[in-house]
Design an enzyme around this catalytic site. Structure first.
Site, PDB file in Angstrom:
ATOM      1  N   TYR A 148      16.507 -26.656 -15.885  1.00  0.00           N
ATOM      2  CA  TYR A 148      17.354 -27.806 -15.227  1.00  0.00           C
ATOM      3  C   TYR A 148      16.469 -29.000 -15.508  1.00  0.00           C
ATOM      4  CZ  TYR A 148      18.755 -30.151 -11.104  1.00  0.00           C
ATOM      5  OH  TYR A 148      19.349 -31.157 -10.055  1.00  0.00           O
ATOM      6  N   SER A 174      16.614 -19.201 -28.614  1.00  0.00           N
ATOM      7  CA  SER A 174      16.882 -19.983 -29.819  1.00  0.00           C
ATOM      8  C   SER A 174      17.840 -21.465 -29.262  1.00  0.00           C
ATOM      9  CB  SER A 174      17.576 -19.385 -31.009  1.00  0.00           C
ATOM     10  OG  SER A 174      18.711 -18.881 -30.559  1.00  0.00           O
ATOM     11  N   TYR A 219       4.596 -18.107  -4.552  1.00  0.00           N
ATOM     12  CA  TYR A 219       4.875 -19.256  -5.687  1.00  0.00           C
ATOM     13  C   TYR A 219       3.925 -20.221  -5.701  1.00  0.00           C
ATOM     14  CZ  TYR A 219       7.489 -23.330  -7.175  1.00  0.00           C
ATOM     15  OH  TYR A 219       7.733 -24.534  -7.868  1.00  0.00           O
ATOM     16  N   LYS A 255       1.027 -21.453  -8.635  1.00  0.00           N
ATOM     17  CA  LYS A 255       0.896 -22.924  -8.959  1.00  0.00           C
ATOM     18  C   LYS A 255      -0.428 -23.640  -8.570  1.00  0.00           C
ATOM     19  CE  LYS A 255       4.991 -24.089 -10.954  1.00  0.00           C
ATOM     20  NZ  LYS A 255       4.923 -24.611 -12.281  1.00  0.00           N
ATOM     21  N   ASN A 310      11.846 -31.431  -3.381  1.00  0.00           N
ATOM     22  CA  ASN A 310      13.096 -30.785  -3.828  1.00  0.00           C
ATOM     23  C   ASN A 310      14.023 -31.628  -4.905  1.00  0.00           C
ATOM     24  OD1 ASN A 310      13.040 -28.352  -1.706  1.00  0.00           O
ATOM     25  ND2 ASN A 310      12.369 -30.299  -0.393  1.00  0.00           N
ATOM     26  N   LEU A 312      20.052 -25.710  -1.186  1.00  0.00           N
ATOM     27  CA  LEU A 312      20.978 -26.252  -0.079  1.00  0.00           C
ATOM     28  C   LEU A 312      22.303 -27.024  -0.594  1.00  0.00           C
ATOM     29  CD1 LEU A 312      21.768 -26.466   2.675  1.00  0.00           C
ATOM     30  CD2 LEU A 312      20.362 -28.713   3.024  1.00  0.00           C
ATOM     31  N   ARG A 320      14.349 -32.086   4.991  1.00  0.00           N
ATOM     32  CA  ARG A 320      13.681 -31.939   3.544  1.00  0.00           C
ATOM     33  C   ARG A 320      13.784 -33.394   2.719  1.00  0.00           C
ATOM     34  NH1 ARG A 320      11.972 -28.572   6.230  1.00  0.00           N
ATOM     35  NH2 ARG A 320      11.624 -26.433   6.027  1.00  0.00           N
ATOM     36  N   ALA A 328      14.821 -19.883  11.228  1.00  0.00           N
ATOM     37  CA  ALA A 328      13.930 -19.097  10.288  1.00  0.00           C
ATOM     38  C   ALA A 328      12.594 -19.817  10.503  1.00  0.00           C
ATOM     39  CB  ALA A 328      14.232 -19.395   8.929  1.00  0.00           C
TER      40      ALA A 328
END
Length: 305
Positions: A11, A34, A134, A138, A163, A175, A199, A259
């Site tokens: 992306y 390819s 993750y 990094k 984000n 989201l 965010r 959460a």
């Protein structure tokens, strides 16, 4: 400048390849298959294939390293895979760059490395506190880059991205794509808690521009780290309202239990602005939603044919 872009079919990778070309550089797309983005030569290689990496780096002057795994929740279930690809793959790339005499890299990292800092907005001076494999993978890759840059044989810039949004975002777990899907499909949108979590959303064009700025503004032989975001916060409910305004459709919300996540994560991109001349020009929520709306409607029309 001839620039190898790893993860060029991704992306953000496609956006970086396209913008490098428009800025007068010669982007070379490194892909695992390819199929490659338009406007770029393609070289097929895997981060964990040393021989293919060396071939991909032939004649290259700099690298924008975006290849890797990016899903935080998935990393909790598959931590070793994330370290193998994100950390091990970066080390393999650095070794191949050394062998090929390529001494310039811009690395796509993540703002999630800061964890849940009390102080907002977040700056580069905050301590690292990666909350999941993750982010930890990094950070370990950053350490490898920093250590190699310390030898004087590498010029390196690390971009800790917030984000990234807008455009043809293919990740249905994020989201804003989920909110558009709910609006266009008439389905309910599940949110954690009361929807007040805030965010920092970064337009994909602004994210791509940061990579170009690093290549053009960062002096050779130095190491730099920048947090790259909009500097603005938007809550879940604000995102929902913006998508409703853009689509003209009401979105039914299903509130799940809260959460264990930060109440707010907002960047302070002042260092990138002052040292790179980079500014988030398109990252207000309305612009992000407007651009994503067009892509979503185009997809809806194609599916209805």
């Amino acid at each position: 400048m001839r620039v190898l872009v790893t993860g060029a079919n991704g992306y953000l990778g496609q956006a970086v390849v396209n913008l490098l070309g428009r800025a007068g550089h010669e982007p070379i797309a490194m892909v695992r298959e390819s199929v490659s983005p338009s406007h770029a030569a393609a070289r097929v290689a895997d981060l964990l294939d040393d021989a293919a990496l060396r071939e991909a780096l032939d004649g290259v002057e700099a690298v924008c390293h975006l290849a890797g795994l990016t899903r935080a929740r998935e990393s909790a279930a598959e931590p070793l895979r994330y370290f193998r690809v994100n950390t091990g793959g970066t080390v393999a790339l650095l070794e191949a760059m050394s062998a090929a005499g390529v001494s310039r890299i811009v690395f796509a990292s993540t703002g999630s490395i800061y964890g849940t800092p009390v102080r907002q907005p977040m700056t580069e001076s905050l301590p690292d506190a990666p909350p999941h494999p993750y982010a930890a993978s990094k950070l370990a890759a950053e350490w490898a880059i920093h250590a190699y840059a310390g030898t004087g044989r590498l010029s390196a810039t690390v971009l800790r991205l917030m984000n990234v949004a807008s455009g043809a975002d293919p990740d249905p777990t994020r989201l804003i794509p989920r909110t558009f899907a709910a609006a266009l499909n008439g389905s309910a949108l599940e949110v954690n808690g009361d929807g007040s979590a805030v965010r920092d959303y970064l337009h994909i064009d602004d994210a791509a521009a940061a990579f170009v700025a690093c290549l053009e503004r960062t002096p050779p032989g130095e190491f730099g780290r920048y947090i790259v975001g909009s500097g603005r916060g938007s809550s879940i409910l604000e995102v929902v309202a913006a998508v409703e305004r853009r689509t003209g459709r009401r979105i039914q919300l299903i509130h799940r239990p809260p959460a264990p996540e930060p109440a707010a994560l907002i960047s302070d991109p002042a260092k990138a602005a002052s040292e790179l001349g980079w500014f988030p020009r398109h990252s207000d929520l309305e612009s992000i939603v407007r651009d994503m709306s067009q892509v979503a409607r185009d997809d809806e029309r194609r599916k209805s044919r």
